[in-house]
Design a protein around this motif. Structure first.
Motif, short mmCIF file in Angstrom:
data_model
loop_
_atom_site.label_atom_id
_atom_site.label_comp_id
_atom_site.label_asym_id
_atom_site.label_seq_id
_atom_site.Cartn_x
_atom_site.Cartn_y
_atom_site.Cartn_z
N THR A 169 -11.80 7.31 14.38
CA THR A 169 -12.85 8.29 14.12
C THR A 169 -14.11 7.86 14.89
N GLU A 170 -15.14 8.67 14.78
CA GLU A 170 -16.41 8.30 15.44
C GLU A 170 -17.03 7.06 14.81
N CYS A 171 -16.62 6.77 13.56
CA CYS A 171 -17.20 5.62 12.84
C CYS A 171 -16.28 4.41 12.92
N GLY A 172 -15.30 4.44 13.80
CA GLY A 172 -14.35 3.33 13.89
C GLY A 172 -12.98 3.77 13.42
N ASN A 173 -12.08 2.84 13.27
CA ASN A 173 -10.76 3.16 12.74
C ASN A 173 -10.86 3.28 11.22
N VAL A 174 -9.99 4.12 10.67
CA VAL A 174 -10.01 4.24 9.21
C VAL A 174 -8.58 4.28 8.67
N LEU A 175 -8.37 3.46 7.65
CA LEU A 175 -7.12 3.50 6.89
C LEU A 175 -7.41 4.35 5.66
N GLU A 176 -6.73 5.50 5.57
CA GLU A 176 -6.96 6.39 4.44
C GLU A 176 -5.74 6.39 3.53
N MET A 177 -6.03 6.20 2.25
CA MET A 177 -4.95 6.15 1.25
C MET A 177 -5.21 7.24 0.23
N HIS A 178 -4.18 8.03 -0.09
CA HIS A 178 -4.33 9.12 -1.05
C HIS A 178 -3.34 8.94 -2.18
N LYS A 179 -3.82 9.24 -3.38
CA LYS A 179 -2.93 9.20 -4.53
C LYS A 179 -3.20 10.40 -5.43
N LYS A 180 -2.14 11.03 -5.86
CA LYS A 180 -2.26 12.13 -6.83
C LYS A 180 -2.28 11.49 -8.21
N ILE B 156 0.84 -1.20 0.00
CA ILE B 156 0.00 0.00 0.00
C ILE B 156 0.88 1.26 0.00
N ARG B 157 1.89 1.27 0.85
CA ARG B 157 2.77 2.44 0.92
C ARG B 157 3.52 2.65 -0.39
N SER B 158 3.86 1.55 -1.05
CA SER B 158 4.63 1.65 -2.30
C SER B 158 3.78 2.22 -3.44
N LEU B 159 2.48 1.94 -3.41
CA LEU B 159 1.65 2.28 -4.56
C LEU B 159 0.82 3.55 -4.36
N MET B 160 0.73 4.03 -3.11
CA MET B 160 -0.04 5.25 -2.85
C MET B 160 0.91 6.35 -2.38
N ASP B 161 0.46 7.60 -2.45
CA ASP B 161 1.33 8.72 -2.08
C ASP B 161 1.32 8.98 -0.57
N ASP B 162 0.16 8.84 0.06
CA ASP B 162 0.07 9.05 1.52
C ASP B 162 -0.84 7.98 2.11
N VAL B 163 -0.46 7.49 3.28
CA VAL B 163 -1.27 6.49 3.97
C VAL B 163 -1.34 6.90 5.44
N SER B 164 -2.54 6.91 6.00
CA SER B 164 -2.67 7.21 7.43
C SER B 164 -3.70 6.26 8.04
N TYR B 165 -3.62 6.12 9.36
CA TYR B 165 -4.57 5.26 10.08
C TYR B 165 -4.94 5.99 11.35
N ARG B 166 -6.22 6.18 11.57
CA ARG B 166 -6.64 6.96 12.74
C ARG B 166 -7.99 6.49 13.25
#
Lengths: 111, 142
Positions: free
Chosen positions: B129-140, B117-127
């Protein structure tokens, strides 16, 4: 998981009849390979021609087969990787671990 | 100035690995229908399929049976050249930053998912939230 098995002069070819090798079916592949090795099969060719998608668990199942075959002094080679599948081996450096052949015929004659 | 097209998909499926292919293949369709994308569409399609498959498998694994909600939520959001993929889980969570890169010399059967995931996306975060944990992946998108 659908797997076709063929014998060729002491080598066993496993053709994976699946488009995807992922966390849903990689455990089945791991178990099938282990069962063959425990039954005395020692030279395996895994035909990935039909597999167009592989994830980390699919790579892990193949690595498990490779390690278990090596422990038994057997061989475990791959054949017929599609370009995107091949790229996953390269990204994870696993192309340095496996012997990879363009097709089953090459694997049977050279492995 | 023309308005930027926006695609937003929210998918809820049972929390089971049998749905990995459905969501992964949907991500491929999204990649192949993007407007004004000049990069390698086939490569992008495969990569989105892969990161979603990895993130969902991870979420299923990190949802212990006692907390295992029956459904999993995935969001795909594209605005202009920014693509965001969010995968929610109801588990205890984990520390993304503590996950090391794989040891390429060791033949471990596990531990490559986050690396891919880190290799193929530009930013990865895990946090959390009120809806549970979320893995967010961003790509330009190029």
């Amino acid at each position: 998981m659908q797997i076709l098995t063929d014998q060729h002069e002491g080598k066993t070819v496993l053709r994976l009849k699946e488009e995807r090798l992922d966390a849903h079916n990689s455990g089945d592949l791991r178990d099938a390979i282990l069962k063959l090795l425990e039954a005395g099969t020692s030279h395996l060719v895994i035909d990935l021609t039909d597999v167009r998608f592989i994830d980390s668990s699919g790579l892990g199942a193949l690595l498990s087969g490779y390690k278990n075959a090596s422990l038994r002094s057997g061989t475990f080679v791959l054949a017929g990787l599609q370009p995107r599948v091949q790229s996953m081996f390269e990204l994870t450096r696993l192309h340095r671990v496996f012997d990879i052949y363009p097709n089953v015929e090459d694997a049977l004659s050279k492995a | 100035m023309s308005a930027q097209s926006v695609i937003q998909l929210e998918i809820v499926v049972p929390n089971e690995t049998r749905y990995l292919s459905l969501i992964g293949n949907l991500a491929e369709v999204v990649a192949k229908t993007l407007e004004n994308y000049t990069g390698d569409r086939e490569a992008l399609a495969y990569h989105l399929n892969l990161v979603l498959t990895e993130a969902m498998a991870n979420a299923i694994e990190h949802s212990p049976p006692s907390n295992n909600g029956p459904m999993m939520r995935v969001c795909i959001y594209i605005e202009g050249k920014d693509l965001h993929i969010l995968v929610y889980d109801q588990g205890r969570g984990f520390d993304l930053e503590s996950i090391p890169a794989p040891d390429f010399e060791a033949l471990n059967e596990r531990g490559r998912g986050i690396f891919l995931i880190r290799s193929l996306m530009d930013d990865v975060s895990y946090r959390k939230t009120e809806c549970g944990n979320v893995l967010e992946m961003h790509k330009k998108l190029g």
